[in-house]
Write a protein that holds these residues in place. Structure first.
Motif, PDB file in Angstrom:
ATOM      1  N   GLU A 262      60.506 -64.999  -8.171  1.00 16.05           N
ATOM      2  CA  GLU A 262      59.349 -64.792  -7.292  1.00 16.05           C
ATOM      3  C   GLU A 262      58.011 -64.871  -8.000  1.00 16.05           C
ATOM      4  O   GLU A 262      56.970 -64.784  -7.347  1.00 16.05           O
ATOM      5  CB  GLU A 262      59.455 -63.445  -6.545  1.00 16.05           C
ATOM      6  N   SER A 263      57.992 -65.032  -9.315  1.00 14.37           N
ATOM      7  CA  SER A 263      56.720 -65.072 -10.032  1.00 14.37           C
ATOM      8  C   SER A 263      56.613 -66.280 -10.956  1.00 14.37           C
ATOM      9  O   SER A 263      55.754 -66.311 -11.842  1.00 14.37           O
ATOM     10  CB  SER A 263      56.517 -63.778 -10.836  1.00 14.37           C
ATOM     11  N   VAL A 264      57.461 -67.264 -10.753  1.00 16.19           N
ATOM     12  CA  VAL A 264      57.331 -68.561 -11.427  1.00 16.19           C
ATOM     13  C   VAL A 264      57.587 -69.617 -10.359  1.00 16.19           C
ATOM     14  O   VAL A 264      58.728 -69.933 -10.037  1.00 16.19           O
ATOM     15  CB  VAL A 264      58.314 -68.708 -12.608  1.00 16.19           C
TER      16      VAL A 264
ATOM     17  N   LEU B 178      60.536 -75.485 -18.271  1.00 18.04           N
ATOM     18  CA  LEU B 178      61.519 -75.468 -17.186  1.00 18.04           C
ATOM     19  C   LEU B 178      61.123 -76.454 -16.089  1.00 18.04           C
ATOM     20  O   LEU B 178      61.957 -77.195 -15.565  1.00 18.04           O
ATOM     21  CB  LEU B 178      61.627 -74.048 -16.627  1.00 18.04           C
ATOM     22  N   LEU B 179      59.842 -76.466 -15.735  1.00 21.86           N
ATOM     23  CA  LEU B 179      59.362 -77.422 -14.737  1.00 21.86           C
ATOM     24  C   LEU B 179      59.561 -78.852 -15.225  1.00 21.86           C
ATOM     25  O   LEU B 179      59.939 -79.739 -14.451  1.00 21.86           O
ATOM     26  CB  LEU B 179      57.884 -77.166 -14.432  1.00 21.86           C
ATOM     27  N   ARG B 180      59.306 -79.097 -16.504  1.00 26.25           N
ATOM     28  CA  ARG B 180      59.471 -80.441 -17.058  1.00 26.25           C
ATOM     29  C   ARG B 180      60.904 -80.949 -16.842  1.00 26.25           C
ATOM     30  O   ARG B 180      61.120 -82.101 -16.486  1.00 26.25           O
ATOM     31  CB  ARG B 180      59.124 -80.423 -18.541  1.00 26.25           C
TER      32      ARG B 180
ATOM     33  N   LEU C 236      61.440 -71.583  -9.676  1.00 20.31           N
ATOM     34  CA  LEU C 236      62.113 -72.278 -10.777  1.00 20.31           C
ATOM     35  C   LEU C 236      63.344 -71.530 -11.273  1.00 20.31           C
ATOM     36  O   LEU C 236      64.312 -72.152 -11.724  1.00 20.31           O
ATOM     37  CB  LEU C 236      61.133 -72.500 -11.926  1.00 20.31           C
ATOM     38  N   SER C 237      63.333 -70.212 -11.202  1.00 18.78           N
ATOM     39  CA  SER C 237      64.495 -69.447 -11.639  1.00 18.78           C
ATOM     40  C   SER C 237      65.667 -69.636 -10.689  1.00 18.78           C
ATOM     41  O   SER C 237      66.826 -69.712 -11.115  1.00 18.78           O
ATOM     42  CB  SER C 237      64.141 -67.958 -11.752  1.00 18.78           C
ATOM     43  N   SER C 238      65.383 -69.735  -9.391  1.00 18.26           N
ATOM     44  CA  SER C 238      66.443 -70.028  -8.412  1.00 18.26           C
ATOM     45  C   SER C 238      67.059 -71.383  -8.681  1.00 18.26           C
ATOM     46  O   SER C 238      68.285 -71.553  -8.615  1.00 18.26           O
ATOM     47  CB  SER C 238      65.882 -70.014  -6.990  1.00 18.26           C
TER      48      SER C 238
ATOM     49  N   ARG D 116      71.754 -72.842 -23.555  1.00 23.04           N
ATOM     50  CA  ARG D 116      71.611 -73.963 -22.608  1.00 23.04           C
ATOM     51  C   ARG D 116      70.156 -74.445 -22.551  1.00 23.04           C
ATOM     52  O   ARG D 116      69.891 -75.660 -22.552  1.00 23.04           O
ATOM     53  CB  ARG D 116      72.073 -73.526 -21.219  1.00 23.04           C
ATOM     54  N   PHE D 117      69.228 -73.501 -22.490  1.00 23.96           N
ATOM     55  CA  PHE D 117      67.813 -73.870 -22.408  1.00 23.96           C
ATOM     56  C   PHE D 117      67.378 -74.574 -23.689  1.00 23.96           C
ATOM     57  O   PHE D 117      66.573 -75.522 -23.647  1.00 23.96           O
ATOM     58  CB  PHE D 117      66.971 -72.623 -22.155  1.00 23.96           C
ATOM     59  N   ALA D 118      67.878 -74.127 -24.829  1.00 22.18           N
ATOM     60  CA  ALA D 118      67.558 -74.780 -26.097  1.00 22.18           C
ATOM     61  C   ALA D 118      67.975 -76.245 -26.079  1.00 22.18           C
ATOM     62  O   ALA D 118      67.257 -77.129 -26.566  1.00 22.18           O
ATOM     63  CB  ALA D 118      68.240 -74.047 -27.253  1.00 22.18           C
ATOM     64  N   ASP D 119      69.137 -76.527 -25.500  1.00 19.21           N
ATOM     65  CA  ASP D 119      69.585 -77.915 -25.369  1.00 19.21           C
ATOM     66  C   ASP D 119      68.611 -78.721 -24.522  1.00 19.21           C
ATOM     67  O   ASP D 119      68.302 -79.881 -24.828  1.00 19.21           O
ATOM     68  CB  ASP D 119      70.979 -77.968 -24.735  1.00 19.21           C
TER      69      ASP D 119
END
Length: 294
Positions: free
Chosen positions: A82-84, A114-116, A174-176, A266-269
């Motif tokens: 809710e805040s990104v 994350l948006l990228r 973005l988190s969803s 996973r995010f690092a990848d």
């Protein structure tokens, strides 16, 4: 002679549950607390202006050789945070609807990364050339001018209560999206200490880490303290207490467990950061004690 430690603090209400009841350990007289936006804290920690601080997960993953995780702490979301938010006049379900200019705020790093990735999947190619950094406080003007914007933190929470969260605007949490894509929570920030600080002052590092975890635990255990925090956050950003309670109890989590480490890997990848075993402050301090014969 050891200098008083310098600790960073995120200037958004999402970090309030960790910092609301924080007290400097008695052994660390004169400690300095610096409150700022995540991007500012990132730079300050890497430059040595801070000894320990919350740091965006993207920054931490890219600079693991300089930083140590403070175990058990993060700012994460199990689903919708809710805040990104990426708000746009047109849905981003297909690359053909993506705007030519994609404004991103100057107070973020992880959310931009994350948006990228989201946009890369939608368009089938990198859209870095379209991204334009804007002053975070100007999000309303930017939305009107360009028809879209990434918004984070307190401003995103506030924007979700305005006309920007209603038709004809489209809101992507973005988190969803990450949760649907990976099945994992998303880690927006972790707490970390500089490796040189941990090596020089291991006891101070451990004391700070324990004080932070104690503060977080007290916030969620003590109903009176929790309600004080809700009232403070409600006043600060102008949202009703019911919305803040939901935010703290449902949208965010503040621990760092196996699923969070999986999410970081996973995010690092995704962002091309090399990862090995995540070295924590506890691991490093134990090594310091061993080396000193303690």
């Amino acid at each position: 002679m050891s200098l008083p430690p310098r600790l960073g603090a995120i200037g958004f209400v999402n970090a309030l549950p960790v910092m609301m009841g924080f007290e400097w350990p008695r052994s660390l007289v004169g400690g300095q607390l610096v409150m700022a936006a995540p991007s500012v804290l990132n730079r300050a920690l890497l430059s040595g202006e801070l000894d320990a601080s919350p740091v965006s997960s993207a920054c931490y993953l890219r600079h693991q050789t300089d930083l140590l995780l403070i175990p058990g702490l993060s700012v994460s979301s199990p689903g919708a945070v809710e805040s990104v938010l990426f708000i746009s006049r047109h849905p981003i379900e297909a690359g053909t609807s993506l705007p030519h200019v994609i404004p991103v705020p100057d107070d973020s790093e992880t959310s931009i990364a994350l948006l990228r990735q989201l946009l890369r999947e939608r368009a089938g190619c990198d859209l870095d050339a379209r991204m334009r950094v804007y002053p975070a406080a100007d999000y309303a003007e930017v939305l009107q001018e360009f028809g879209c914007a990434l918004i984070i933190g307190d401003r995103a929470l506030s924007a979700s209560e305005t006309s920007f969260a209603q038709a004809p605007w489209h809101v992507c949490d973005l988190s969803s999206w990450w949760k649907r894509r990976t099945g994992l929570p998303f880690v927006f920030a972790v707490w970390a200490a500089r490796r040189d600080f941990a090596r020089q002052q291991p006891q101070a590092c451990e004391a700070i880490a324990q004080a932070l975890r104690t503060s977080r635990d007290a916030f969620f255990r003590d109903e009176a303290l929790f309600e004080q925090g809700v009232a403070l956050a409600s006043k600060r950003i102008g949202l009703p207490p019911t919305r803040i309670r939901h935010y703290y109890r449902r949208s965010l989590t503040y621990d760092l467990m196996d699923a969070h480490y999986q999410a970081l890997t996973r995010f690092a990848d995704w962002i091309g950061a090399e990862t090995g075993p995540f070295l924590t402050l506890t691991d490093a301090c134990a090594r310091c004690y061993d080396a000193a014969g303690v």
